[in-house]
Design a protein around this motif. Structure first.
Motif, short mmCIF file in Angstrom:
data_model
loop_
_atom_site.label_atom_id
_atom_site.label_comp_id
_atom_site.label_asym_id
_atom_site.label_seq_id
_atom_site.Cartn_x
_atom_site.Cartn_y
_atom_site.Cartn_z
N GLY A 65 8.65 7.71 -14.14
CA GLY A 65 7.86 8.32 -15.20
C GLY A 65 7.49 7.36 -16.32
O GLY A 65 6.69 7.71 -17.19
N VAL A 66 8.06 6.15 -16.33
CA VAL A 66 7.79 5.18 -17.39
C VAL A 66 7.07 3.95 -16.85
O VAL A 66 6.02 3.56 -17.35
N ASP A 67 7.65 3.34 -15.80
CA ASP A 67 7.08 2.11 -15.25
C ASP A 67 5.80 2.39 -14.49
O ASP A 67 5.63 3.45 -13.88
N THR A 68 4.90 1.41 -14.53
CA THR A 68 3.60 1.54 -13.87
C THR A 68 3.56 0.65 -12.63
O THR A 68 4.49 -0.09 -12.34
N ARG A 69 2.43 0.73 -11.93
CA ARG A 69 2.21 -0.09 -10.74
C ARG A 69 2.34 -1.58 -11.06
O ARG A 69 2.92 -2.35 -10.30
N ALA A 70 1.81 -1.99 -12.21
CA ALA A 70 1.87 -3.40 -12.61
C ALA A 70 3.31 -3.83 -12.88
O ALA A 70 3.71 -4.94 -12.51
N VAL B 226 -2.79 4.27 2.41
CA VAL B 226 -4.09 4.09 3.05
C VAL B 226 -5.21 4.05 2.03
O VAL B 226 -6.13 3.24 2.12
N LEU B 227 -5.17 4.90 1.04
CA LEU B 227 -6.22 4.93 0.02
C LEU B 227 -5.94 3.92 -1.07
O LEU B 227 -4.79 3.54 -1.31
N GLU B 228 -6.98 3.48 -1.75
CA GLU B 228 -6.79 2.56 -2.86
C GLU B 228 -5.98 3.26 -3.94
O GLU B 228 -6.19 4.42 -4.26
N GLY B 229 -5.03 2.54 -4.49
CA GLY B 229 -4.14 3.15 -5.48
C GLY B 229 -3.06 3.98 -4.83
O GLY B 229 -2.45 4.82 -5.47
N GLY B 230 -2.79 3.76 -3.54
CA GLY B 230 -1.77 4.53 -2.82
C GLY B 230 -0.38 4.09 -3.18
O GLY B 230 -0.15 3.21 -4.00
N ASP B 231 0.57 4.72 -2.54
CA ASP B 231 1.98 4.43 -2.78
C ASP B 231 2.37 3.08 -2.19
O ASP B 231 1.67 2.52 -1.37
N PHE C 68 3.43 7.03 -6.76
CA PHE C 68 2.87 7.04 -8.11
C PHE C 68 2.11 8.34 -8.34
O PHE C 68 1.56 8.92 -7.41
N ASN C 69 2.08 8.78 -9.61
CA ASN C 69 1.31 9.98 -9.93
C ASN C 69 -0.09 9.59 -10.38
O ASN C 69 -0.47 8.43 -10.32
N GLU C 70 -0.87 10.56 -10.82
CA GLU C 70 -2.26 10.29 -11.18
C GLU C 70 -2.43 9.38 -12.39
O GLU C 70 -3.47 8.77 -12.58
N THR C 71 -1.40 9.25 -13.23
CA THR C 71 -1.48 8.32 -14.37
C THR C 71 -0.96 6.92 -14.01
O THR C 71 -0.77 6.10 -14.89
N ASP C 72 -0.71 6.69 -12.72
CA ASP C 72 -0.29 5.40 -12.19
C ASP C 72 1.12 4.99 -12.65
O ASP C 72 1.44 3.82 -12.71
#
Length: 151
Positions: free
Chosen positions: A45-50, A64-69, A97-101
């Motif tokens: 809930g705090v850390d992002t993909r980056a 499979v999709l861009e921005g996927g898990d 990841f959720n919709e807010t990445d």
């Protein structure tokens, strides 16, 4: 006579040693799973993909999709003599990841959690299947035009 006996016993010992080492299991490791210490630094809930990329590194594979898990996969395979290689350990670490990445969930799966997934293939019929070289050569005998050879 003693020299022949020593050579024979030495050759027998060498062959026995070779046979024993040839039949010993070898293990191969493939893939990467981040260590638990690195995973403890990630906060759901705090850390992002980056920040996941910075802390544990890029994933083995993504969704499979861009921005996927993110999926980290590690396998340990045992090869024993002439037998088919066997997967003895497999771990999958899934970071979703959720919709807010930001991280929604961190899950770990093992080989015991897996299920066999039947794959289906839809392939166009190929006339070359089950034909060896000699069969193809014999089947082409009637297709040769002598006029083309002696042009």
């Amino acid at each position: 006579m003693i020299g022949i006996t020593k050579r024979l016993s030495g050759a027998l010992a060498a062959m026995s040693l070779l046979a024993m080492t040839a039949c010993s299991a070898t293990y191969k490791n493939h893939g990467y799973i981040p260590p638990e210490e690195d995973l403890q630094q990630l906060v759901v809930g705090v850390d992002t993909r980056a920040s996941v990329d910075d802390v544990v590194g890029p994933p083995t594979m993504g969704g499979v999709l861009e921005g996927g898990d993110y999926y980290y996969v590690r396998s340990r395979i045992r090869e024993y003599g002439m037998f088919r290689p066997e997967v003895v350990e497999r771990q999958v670490l899934a970071i979703s990841f959720n919709e807010t990445d930001t991280i929604a969930n961190i899950e770990r799966f093992g080989l015991e959690d897996g299920q066999v997934v039947p794959l289906s293939r839809r392939v166009t019929d190929n006339s070359v299947v089950n034909n060896n070289f000699i069969r193809q050569m014999i089947s082409n005998i009637g297709n040769i035009d002598p006029g083309q050879i002696f042009n």
